[in-house]
Design a protein around this motif. Structure first.
Motif, PDB file in Angstrom:
ATOM      1  N   GLN A  60      29.786   4.474 -43.359  1.00  0.00           N
ATOM      2  CA  GLN A  60      31.022   3.766 -43.036  1.00  0.00           C
ATOM      3  C   GLN A  60      31.242   3.629 -41.532  1.00  0.00           C
ATOM      4  O   GLN A  60      31.812   2.637 -41.073  1.00  0.00           O
ATOM      5  N   VAL A  61      30.802   4.623 -40.763  1.00  0.00           N
ATOM      6  CA  VAL A  61      30.955   4.536 -39.308  1.00  0.00           C
ATOM      7  C   VAL A  61      30.144   3.365 -38.777  1.00  0.00           C
ATOM      8  O   VAL A  61      30.641   2.516 -38.020  1.00  0.00           O
ATOM      9  N   TRP A  62      28.886   3.277 -39.173  1.00  0.00           N
ATOM     10  CA  TRP A  62      28.022   2.170 -38.740  1.00  0.00           C
ATOM     11  C   TRP A  62      28.606   0.833 -39.189  1.00  0.00           C
ATOM     12  O   TRP A  62      28.618  -0.141 -38.426  1.00  0.00           O
ATOM     13  N   GLN A  64      31.704  -0.038 -39.739  1.00  0.00           N
ATOM     14  CA  GLN A  64      32.881  -0.411 -38.957  1.00  0.00           C
ATOM     15  C   GLN A  64      32.504  -0.767 -37.515  1.00  0.00           C
ATOM     16  O   GLN A  64      33.062  -1.709 -36.930  1.00  0.00           O
ATOM     17  N   GLN A  65      31.564  -0.042 -36.936  1.00  0.00           N
ATOM     18  CA  GLN A  65      31.122  -0.353 -35.574  1.00  0.00           C
ATOM     19  C   GLN A  65      30.444  -1.722 -35.520  1.00  0.00           C
ATOM     20  O   GLN A  65      30.680  -2.510 -34.597  1.00  0.00           O
ATOM     21  N   THR A  66      29.622  -2.000 -36.498  1.00  0.00           N
ATOM     22  CA  THR A  66      28.950  -3.299 -36.553  1.00  0.00           C
ATOM     23  C   THR A  66      29.966  -4.421 -36.730  1.00  0.00           C
ATOM     24  O   THR A  66      29.855  -5.485 -36.113  1.00  0.00           O
ATOM     25  N   PHE A  67      30.954  -4.187 -37.560  1.00  0.00           N
ATOM     26  CA  PHE A  67      32.030  -5.164 -37.751  1.00  0.00           C
ATOM     27  C   PHE A  67      32.693  -5.472 -36.408  1.00  0.00           C
ATOM     28  O   PHE A  67      32.902  -6.642 -36.061  1.00  0.00           O
ATOM     29  N   PHE A 108      40.361   2.529 -42.286  1.00  0.00           N
ATOM     30  CA  PHE A 108      39.692   2.399 -40.988  1.00  0.00           C
ATOM     31  C   PHE A 108      39.660   3.777 -40.341  1.00  0.00           C
ATOM     32  O   PHE A 108      40.702   4.367 -40.059  1.00  0.00           O
ATOM     33  N   SER A 109      38.462   4.296 -40.094  1.00  0.00           N
ATOM     34  CA  SER A 109      38.332   5.705 -39.724  1.00  0.00           C
ATOM     35  C   SER A 109      37.743   5.965 -38.341  1.00  0.00           C
ATOM     36  O   SER A 109      37.541   7.121 -37.965  1.00  0.00           O
ATOM     37  N   VAL A 130      22.558   1.995 -34.055  1.00  0.00           N
ATOM     38  CA  VAL A 130      22.432   3.397 -34.484  1.00  0.00           C
ATOM     39  C   VAL A 130      23.640   4.198 -33.999  1.00  0.00           C
ATOM     40  O   VAL A 130      23.532   5.345 -33.591  1.00  0.00           O
ATOM     41  N   GLU A 131      24.804   3.534 -34.015  1.00  0.00           N
ATOM     42  CA  GLU A 131      26.090   4.158 -33.718  1.00  0.00           C
ATOM     43  C   GLU A 131      26.307   4.488 -32.247  1.00  0.00           C
ATOM     44  O   GLU A 131      27.092   5.375 -31.904  1.00  0.00           O
ATOM     45  N   ASN A 132      25.629   3.761 -31.353  1.00  0.00           N
ATOM     46  CA  ASN A 132      25.835   3.954 -29.916  1.00  0.00           C
ATOM     47  C   ASN A 132      26.165   2.631 -29.244  1.00  0.00           C
ATOM     48  O   ASN A 132      25.707   1.570 -29.671  1.00  0.00           O
ATOM     49  N   TRP A 133      26.947   2.716 -28.161  1.00  0.00           N
ATOM     50  CA  TRP A 133      27.300   1.540 -27.374  1.00  0.00           C
ATOM     51  C   TRP A 133      26.640   1.643 -26.006  1.00  0.00           C
ATOM     52  O   TRP A 133      26.657   2.694 -25.376  1.00  0.00           O
TER      53      TRP A 133
END
Length: 260
Positions: A60-62, A64-67, A108-109, A130-133
């Motif tokens: 779910q984290v990935w 939402q970040q991709t969204f 939304f978490s 991979v969940e990094n910016w």
């Protein structure tokens, strides 16, 4: 692409939360062009579906970040520099739950550390999937960024010095080429748009790509170019152009990016 009920609910909640907010905010922002809401959602859908199809499995984290990454580029890509700053400020308030008019959805978490870093604006970061910016310019800590290596016998005048803008163009140009999407890059004259795009095109494998470059002056208008073609090819060309324009919705399949 198949999403289970949890992800579909999360997707619907985020769409109903952020997209109306973005459309309201964009009315206050300066844009280089003003795409229609339908066009912007189409861009967002293209980006998001691409990443979902590419990864197949995710959390779910990935998700939402991709969204958020796709959302930012679909709705903020045509903004001027000042427009991006204003958009960034107001969207962050919504993401952080500081806007009562657009409350955060129940599912939304993401916390602040998982969203766009706060040092720069939304458009200054790319998601590495991979969940990094990361910023668009290569960082020594970023394992996903290509190395910037100049050939030993390179001609100085032909070198492209990596910048934020060149990183953005290269990333999305590769995306559009791989997906066979038309791409339109807009921005002020002399900002390097053509140089970066041509450099990337010329770097494509010659055995699988045929590059055809048609140069236009910054002063060349559409009417002038049509007149030039008409002078060379006569009425048959004019008839063909008329038929194309009558049957084609210009820009309906083009992916738009602004380089302010």
């Amino acid at each position: 692409m198949g999403l289970n009920e949890i992800y579909m609910t999360l997707f619907d909640d985020m769409v109903e939360w952020l997209i109306p907010a973005a459309l309201a905010i964009l009315k206050e922002c300066k844009q280089m062009v003003e795409p229609s809401p339908m066009y912007q959602y189409k861009m967002f859908s293209r980006f998001f579906i691409h990443f979902l199809d590419k990864h197949k499995t995710f959390n779910q984290v990935w998700f939402q970040q991709t969204f958020l990454f796709c959302f930012a580029w679909a709705y903020g890509s045509a903004l001027t520099v000042n427009g991006q700053k204003h958009f960034d400020t107001l969207i962050r308030k919504i993401l952080y739950g500081s806007n009562e008019e657009y409350p955060r959805p129940k599912y939304f978490s993401l916390n602040r550390g998982q969203m766009f870093p706060e040092k720069l604006s939304l458009m200054d970061y790319r998601f590495d999937e991979v969940e990094n910016w990361w910023t668009w310019q290569k960082s020594t800590d970023d394992p996903t960024a290509p190395a910037n290596v100049f050939p030993e016998r390179a001609i100085i005048s032909e070198l492209i010095v990596p910048t934020k803008e060149s990183g953005q163009i290269t990333y999305w140009q590769e995306f559009c080429i791989n997906k066979s999407y038309p791409m339109l890059v807009i921005g002020p004259t002399g900002t390097g748009k053509s140089a970066v795009i041509i450099s990337n095109l010329n770097a494509l494998p010659k055995n699988t790509n045929l590059v055809n470059i048609v140069n236009f002056s910054a002063r060349t208008s559409a009417q002038l170019k049509l007149f030039s073609y008409y002078s060379n090819f006569g009425s048959s060309f004019a008839t063909a152009i008329a038929e194309i324009h009558s049957n084609t919705k210009i820009g309906s399949s083009t992916t738009l990016f602004g380089m302010p």
